[in-house]
Design a protein around this motif. Structure first.
Motif, PDB file in Angstrom:
ATOM      1  N   LYS A 105       0.815  -1.222   0.000  1.00  0.00           N
ATOM      2  CA  LYS A 105       0.000   0.000   0.000  1.00  0.00           C
ATOM      3  C   LYS A 105       0.848   1.272   0.000  1.00  0.00           C
ATOM      4  O   LYS A 105       0.492   2.257  -0.644  1.00  0.00           O
ATOM      5  N   THR A 106       1.995   1.257   0.709  1.00  0.00           N
ATOM      6  CA  THR A 106       2.851   2.443   0.712  1.00  0.00           C
ATOM      7  C   THR A 106       3.464   2.676  -0.658  1.00  0.00           C
ATOM      8  O   THR A 106       3.607   3.823  -1.107  1.00  0.00           O
ATOM      9  N   PHE A 107       3.820   1.604  -1.369  1.00  0.00           N
ATOM     10  CA  PHE A 107       4.338   1.747  -2.739  1.00  0.00           C
ATOM     11  C   PHE A 107       3.308   2.454  -3.623  1.00  0.00           C
ATOM     12  O   PHE A 107       3.640   3.335  -4.423  1.00  0.00           O
ATOM     13  N   VAL A 108       2.041   2.066  -3.484  1.00  0.00           N
ATOM     14  CA  VAL A 108       0.979   2.642  -4.319  1.00  0.00           C
ATOM     15  C   VAL A 108       0.798   4.126  -4.003  1.00  0.00           C
ATOM     16  O   VAL A 108       0.749   4.970  -4.907  1.00  0.00           O
ATOM     17  N   VAL A 109       0.691   4.457  -2.713  1.00  0.00           N
ATOM     18  CA  VAL A 109       0.482   5.852  -2.322  1.00  0.00           C
ATOM     19  C   VAL A 109       1.688   6.703  -2.726  1.00  0.00           C
ATOM     20  O   VAL A 109       1.540   7.831  -3.207  1.00  0.00           O
ATOM     21  N   LEU A 110       2.888   6.169  -2.543  1.00  0.00           N
ATOM     22  CA  LEU A 110       4.094   6.900  -2.957  1.00  0.00           C
ATOM     23  C   LEU A 110       4.090   7.173  -4.456  1.00  0.00           C
ATOM     24  O   LEU A 110       4.482   8.256  -4.901  1.00  0.00           O
ATOM     25  N   ASP A 111       3.643   6.203  -5.236  1.00  0.00           N
ATOM     26  CA  ASP A 111       3.622   6.375  -6.686  1.00  0.00           C
ATOM     27  C   ASP A 111       2.725   7.549  -7.071  1.00  0.00           C
ATOM     28  O   ASP A 111       3.101   8.390  -7.900  1.00  0.00           O
ATOM     29  N   TRP A 112       1.537   7.636  -6.453  1.00  0.00           N
ATOM     30  CA  TRP A 112       0.657   8.779  -6.709  1.00  0.00           C
ATOM     31  C   TRP A 112       1.322  10.095  -6.294  1.00  0.00           C
ATOM     32  O   TRP A 112       1.335  11.067  -7.038  1.00  0.00           O
ATOM     33  N   CYS A 113       1.849  10.098  -5.074  1.00  0.00           N
ATOM     34  CA  CYS A 113       2.400  11.343  -4.516  1.00  0.00           C
ATOM     35  C   CYS A 113       3.616  11.832  -5.290  1.00  0.00           C
ATOM     36  O   CYS A 113       3.762  13.036  -5.546  1.00  0.00           O
ATOM     37  N   LEU A 114       4.487  10.913  -5.656  1.00  0.00           N
ATOM     38  CA  LEU A 114       5.692  11.310  -6.374  1.00  0.00           C
ATOM     39  C   LEU A 114       5.367  11.821  -7.770  1.00  0.00           C
ATOM     40  O   LEU A 114       6.046  12.724  -8.288  1.00  0.00           O
TER      41      LEU A 114
END
Length: 671
Positions: free
Chosen positions: A355-364
């Protein structure tokens, strides 16, 4: 023989015996430590003694708000306090030895005796004083506007009277309108209560309570009079900071629907603010306090706009329906169809599920200037990432993404630790740091929720405090907040966030991250989208990335991973088999319920389906899951996702033309 004197640095001698101050001196020291100025002489005689405590209003005016009662037998002990400061504490002398159980019991008994003696003495004095103040008040004459104190404060008498020696006198009533005591005010502002008069919970109202509206509460008469003159609203004189809480409680009981406004004194000690905040929290009031040291009268006389301070402009919480509907309000998105602007979003999944990988992808992507994600437009934005754990892994994930996408610079800031965001201290710390940034965030990520929550995630009350904190962040910074959270432990709980149901109810968007199994990709499933249609499921995989120049302790390259979109897995045969089983179950329930139809489409009511599933032996919880459209692997969710049925307000229609035609033909043949 060894020279012990040499070893120990000289001849040995016993440690000095500490010299203890006298019990009287110790009691005086305890009073000073509590912020009071004690009497020069202390009596340990078991009687109540009063003294000038050094608090506001006492020097040179004979006012004695401090009190103590102490005993000399056994271990010297007692109680002391100050009515003006609103404090009281016990005291016990240091006797140079550890106390035994008998000493502790004697101390407890003495404290009980001290409290009882104080209560009895107060009750006796109150009774005597009540008779006296009635006579004094009746004999006083109305105060003139030219009284030195009134002129200096710039206020009218408002019913205040004067004594024969020229002092101003104001009354203290109980909630039944019975006079309990008087306060005398000399020309210089020195204040003194009538000896023995009861003051706790007593007050005086300036103005009339007949008209609906705000009721103000202030500490002193001059402050209350100033507020009344500015607002023309009723103002209650509480007479002291510590009296704000009980007086506000009485007013709330008498006027349950009125707005109470506590006007606190801004004093150096913070006593006024502390008691005002307690009153507001306990009795649902609003607090106002001058921005500068002093009270509301000081603020007004210094040229401050007291009316503006007391009556802030009404916000746009209520708006006319015509203006509300006149302007189109299209939804704004950070990531089209997935992350709404100015929204509360939760992304949940099992621990280690990505889940952190997914959220990071959006944020970055946002912090790198926007672009596309899974075919959806990404808006450029500033990101604040509140990271409560896994900073080492987070560092490498960002570095890997930066390398993979050849990013130059991010508009993104990351916290170095977590905090209790749902506490005043934690919120203020986080908000202060966010305010100090060069740019206002478009999104604030809280990863993970557990690391920023003080309390129990299963508690609806604790959940509300966290949701309130998120709402404050969204309001202050006009941004979205993304909560990263864990799912439950059981298989059935993998589709929902762990903890209280209050979380889901408050969300604008809810997203599940489902780890891939048996070589299948991860699934990103939108469970809730309050203001838009649910987005189709997106499939992604983690792709390994070597981070250039990063080496571990053994000199080996450091790797991490980034999210990459992939095609939906091929499961046609298996999926068709499941859909067919769900279709047959739906059709069986349709027949069992009487084969209803709307036009040329078979209709199955919600209650009829629940009854059929229950009759077939399914547990109540299983039935709920089977008819929940969010569960796309269950009966209703799967048929809706396959386009076979459509939800109505009371059930479902079979919209698959072929299947609907077959079912209606069978029904006609049966007829």
């Amino acid at each position: 023989m060894a020279d012990l004197a040499h070893i120990f640095g000289g001849a040995w001698s016993p440690p000095p015996v500490p010299v203890l101050a006298s019990p009287e001196q110790q009691l005086q020291d305890a009073m000073r430590d509590a912020g009071l100025e004690p009497s020069d002489t202390i009596y340990l005689d078991g009687k109540i003694h009063r003294f000038r405590s050094g608090t506001k209003g006492s020097p040179g005016h004979g006012d004695k708000p401090g009190w103590y009662i102490a005993f000399s037998d056994g271990i010297p002990a007692g109680r002391f306090g100050c009515w003006r400061a609103g404090m009281e504490q016990t005291w016990r002398a240091e006797v140079g030895r550890q106390l035994n159980q008998a000493d502790e019991m004697a101390f407890a008994r003495r404290m009980s005796e001290a409290k009882a003696a104080r209560d009895i003495e107060q009750a006796r004095k109150h009774e005597v004083a009540a008779d006296v103040v009635d006579t004094i008040w009746a004999e006083c004459i109305g105060a003139s506007p030219d009284h030195p104190y009134l002129k200096r404060k710039g206020i009218a008498p408002h019913g205040a009277r004067v004594t024969g020696d020229g002092r101003l006198v104001v009354p203290l009533y109980d909630q039944d309108g019975v006079l309990a005591s008087l306060q005398y005010i000399d020309a210089e502002g020195g204040k003194l209560y009538h000896p023995g008069g009861q003051t706790g919970g007593k007050f005086w109202v300036l103005g009339s309570m007949d008209e609906p509206g705000s009721i103000y509460v202030a500490e002193g008469f001059a402050t209350a009079a100033t507020i009344h003159q500015v607002t023309s609203r009723p103002v209650v004189v509480a007479y002291s900071a510590s009296n704000l809480v009980p007086v506000a409680g009485t007013l709330r009981n008498l006027h349950p629907t009125s707005e109470l406004v506590i006007v606190a004194d801004n004093d150096k000690s913070g006593v006024g603010q502390r008691y005002a905040e307690q009153s507001c929290a306990k009795h649902g009031a609003r607090m106002v306090m001058p921005p500068d040291l002093g009270d509301a009268n000081d603020y007004a006389q210094a040229g401050g706009d007291l009316l503006a301070l007391l009556t802030p402009p009404v916000n746009d919480w209520l708006v006319p329906a015509d203006s509300f509907s006149a302007q189109p309000a299209p939804l704004k998105w950070l990531v089209k169809s997935w992350l709404q602007a100015d929204a509360l979003v939760m992304v949940h999944g099992p621990s280690g599920g990505g889940k952190t990988f997914v959220v990071l992808d959006w944020c970055l992507r946002m912090a790198n200037g926007g672009g596309q994600w899974a075919g959806h437009k990404v808006r450029p934005g500033n990101v604040v990432y509140l990271a409560g754990e896994g900073h080492h892994g987070l560092r490498s994930r960002i570095a890997a993404w930066k390398h993979r996408h050849e990013a130059a610079k991010f508009q993104m800031w990351i916290s170095q630790s977590g905090c209790d965001l749902n506490t005043p201290e934690g919120y203020q710390m986080a908000a202060a740091h966010i305010r100090s940034l060069p740019k206002t965030p478009d999104v604030i990520v809280v990863d993970t929720l557990h690391r920023f929550l003080a309390g129990d995630e299963n508690s609806a009350q604790d959940a509300k405090t966290m949701l309130d904190a998120c709402a404050r962040l969204m309001h202050e910074f006009e941004c979205s907040v993304i909560l990263v959270h864990h799912t439950g432990v059981s298989d059935e709980a993998q589709h929902r966030a762990r903890g209280s149901s209050a979380w889901r109810g408050a969300l604008d968007i809810e997203i599940s991250v489902i780890p891939g199994k048996e070589g299948q990709p991860m699934q990103l499933v939108q469970r809730k989208s309050k203001d838009a249609e649910l987005a189709p499921t997106v499939y992604v995989e983690l792709q390994k990335v070597n981070i250039p120049g990063w080496l571990d302790e053994d000199g080996q390259p450091v790797t991490s991973a980034v999210i990459e979109q992939v095609s939906a897995p091929v499961q046609a045969a298996r999926q068709d088999t499941k859909i067919d089983a769900h279709r047959k179950m739906w059709e069986a329930a349709w027949w069992a319920s009487g084969a209803e139809a709307m036009g040329d489409q078979p209709f199955l009511g919600r209650t009829a389906l629940k009854d059929k599933l229950t009759t077939d032996g399914n547990a109540e919880r299983t039935v709920r899951n089977m008819i929940n459209p969010s569960y796309q692997d269950k009966l209703i969710g799967a048929l809706i996702a396959a386009g076979m049925i459509k939800a109505t307000s009371s059930g479902w229609l079979m919209v698959d033309k072929l299947q609907a035609s077959v079912m209606m033909m069978r029904k006609s043949g049966c007829g």
